[in-house]
Every structure is written in C-alpha cells, then in structure tokens.
Design an enzyme around this catalytic site. Structure first.
Site, PDB file in Angstrom:
ATOM      1  N   CYS A   1       7.796 -84.674  64.551  1.00  0.00           N
ATOM      2  CA  CYS A   1       8.611 -85.423  63.596  1.00  0.00           C
ATOM      3  C   CYS A   1      10.091 -85.326  63.988  1.00  0.00           C
ATOM      4  O   CYS A   1      10.462 -85.762  65.067  1.00  0.00           O
ATOM      5  CB  CYS A   1       8.333 -84.959  62.172  1.00  0.00           C
ATOM      6  SG  CYS A   1       8.900 -86.122  60.904  1.00  0.00           S
TER       7      CYS A   1
ATOM      8  N   HIS B   1       2.496 -86.239  62.223  1.00  0.00           N
ATOM      9  CA  HIS B   1       2.259 -84.810  62.017  1.00  0.00           C
ATOM     10  C   HIS B   1       0.835 -84.476  62.455  1.00  0.00           C
ATOM     11  O   HIS B   1      -0.114 -84.744  61.705  1.00  0.00           O
ATOM     12  CB  HIS B   1       2.446 -84.444  60.541  1.00  0.00           C
ATOM     13  CG  HIS B   1       3.858 -84.467  60.090  1.00  0.00           C
ATOM     14  ND1 HIS B   1       4.662 -83.341  60.095  1.00  0.00           N
ATOM     15  CD2 HIS B   1       4.642 -85.473  59.637  1.00  0.00           C
ATOM     16  CE1 HIS B   1       5.867 -83.654  59.655  1.00  0.00           C
ATOM     17  NE2 HIS B   1       5.881 -84.940  59.360  1.00  0.00           N
TER      18      HIS B   1
ATOM     19  N   GLU C   1      -0.607 -81.662  62.493  1.00  0.00           N
ATOM     20  CA  GLU C   1      -1.190 -80.661  61.585  1.00  0.00           C
ATOM     21  C   GLU C   1      -1.718 -81.294  60.302  1.00  0.00           C
ATOM     22  O   GLU C   1      -2.458 -80.646  59.554  1.00  0.00           O
ATOM     23  CB  GLU C   1      -0.162 -79.572  61.267  1.00  0.00           C
ATOM     24  CG  GLU C   1       0.918 -79.938  60.278  1.00  0.00           C
ATOM     25  CD  GLU C   1       2.071 -80.747  60.846  1.00  0.00           C
ATOM     26  OE1 GLU C   1       3.071 -80.930  60.129  1.00  0.00           O
ATOM     27  OE2 GLU C   1       1.979 -81.190  62.013  1.00  0.00           O
TER      28      GLU C   1
END
EC number: 4.3.2.10
Length: 211
Positions: free
Chosen positions: A86, A191, A193
């Site tokens: 990001c 992202h 994750e």
C-alpha cells in the site's frame, strides 16, 4: 532466515504479521519479526514495509525513527528481497503528489497521483475486491493469474515511468497500478494480508523468492 516487517507507527500490523507467519511456517521460511529497530532490520534476510494513511505522514513517521530508513535502504542495496505494501509501495516512487509534492525513496522512477476514474459513479477511495490483470511472469505471481481478486483500500496509485516496472493492474474507471517491481524490490497497492488465497500465495512466493 529472518523476515522483518517494519513497524513505524503506520497502523495495526497484526494481520500482516499473522499472514506472513502462517506462510513462513508452511514453507519452512524462518522467522517473521515486527520491529522498529534499525539493527534488527540490518540483519534481515527479507524486509516488508507496510503503510496506511497519507504518503507524507508515512514518510515523516519513517524518517522520525533514527537510522531506520538507512537500515532498510542498506538491505535493499545488498540485494535482500523487499516488499512494500500500500503506502509502503507508494513510497518507493520518486514523488508523492498527495496534498503537495513529497519526495519518495526514488527506487522506482515515477509518481503517486490521485485516482481519476472516468465513471463519476465510482467512489474514491477505491475500496474492496478487484480482479488483477497480471502483466509479468514475476516469481511473486507464480500460481496467480489474471482474474484472481485482491483487496484494495486507497485513493492514490503509482505511475511508474518505465512500463517494465509495472507488474499488474486493475480496472476502476481507469487502469490502476496494482503491483510494481524491479530487481529485488516489489510493491503491491493491494493488501496481500487481506486478500485471502491470492494474498497468501503471493506472500508465500515472496518468502521463497531469490532474486
């Protein structure tokens, strides 16, 4: 092997830590540590730089920790694999144009600009799931194909000067940069994750990547 996720007050890193630890365990890829200590970063075999918020704020917070950016750059210059996530990816650019002009790391020539979708019904920030358009057979995308989805939350994106540095895009009223990279550095606007199977696969690929 030791992967260090850099903590510089950029937000809650718990989800990133858990995802990287899960994939490190699956692939026997060593330890994953969250740290703001430049000495820990200098001993890292892989470095991950997340980032949440505005470009200038993240740049300032990183610079406020004495020796931290120097430690990151030293590992990058040594050829250690690096991933920016990001705003951590955006700071790899030459310039950030969010609320003024702010210098980036200048690792990937280009600038970070506001999203300008052609369709006025599309909201900014761009938030949610989008299908990736993979432009490169980069090792971090092994097993990930065009059409696989990733999770985004952002209002700005990077425009690299060199087309070869652009690894993936998504469509959101305009082509949006989803991933960039060259040599031993990569960055994702999305992202990983938070991107479920696609994100975990990318993280696993990064942990096994030997540029």
């Amino acid at each position: 092997m030791k992967t260090v996720i850099v903590d510089y007050n950029s937000g809650n890193l718990r989800s990133a830590e858990k995802s990287f630890q899960r994939m490190a365990l699956e692939f026997d890829a060593g330890d994953v540590i969250v740290s703001a200590d430049p000495n820990v970063v200098r001993s890292a075999d892989r470095v991950v730089l997340p980032g949440v918020g505005a470009f200038a704020d993240c740049r300032r917070e990183l610079g406020a920790i004495d020796g931290l950016f120097g430690a990151i750059e030293a590992r990058v210059n040594a050829g250690v694999p690096f991933m920016g996530i990001c705003v951590g990816m955006q700071m790899m650019a030459t310039w950030g144009r969010e609320h003024g002009d702010h210098t980036g790391f200048d690792w990937i020539k280009g600038e970070v600009v506001h999203l300008k979708p052609d369709d006025p019904s599309l909201k900014i920030p761009h938030m949610g799931w989008n299908a990736l358009n993979i432009l490169s057979d980069h090792p971090v995308f092994d097993g990930i194909k065009t059409g696989d989805h990733a999770y985004f939350v952002h209002s700005y994106h990077m425009l690299p000067d060199a087309p070869s540095d652009l690894l993936a895009t998504v469509e959101y009223g305009e082509p949006i940069t989803a991933a960039v990279g060259r040599d031993n550095i990569i960055g994702t606007q999305f992202h990983p994750e938070k991107s479920q199977e696609t994100g975990l696969r990318l993280i696993g690929n990064f942990l096994r990547w030997n540029p």
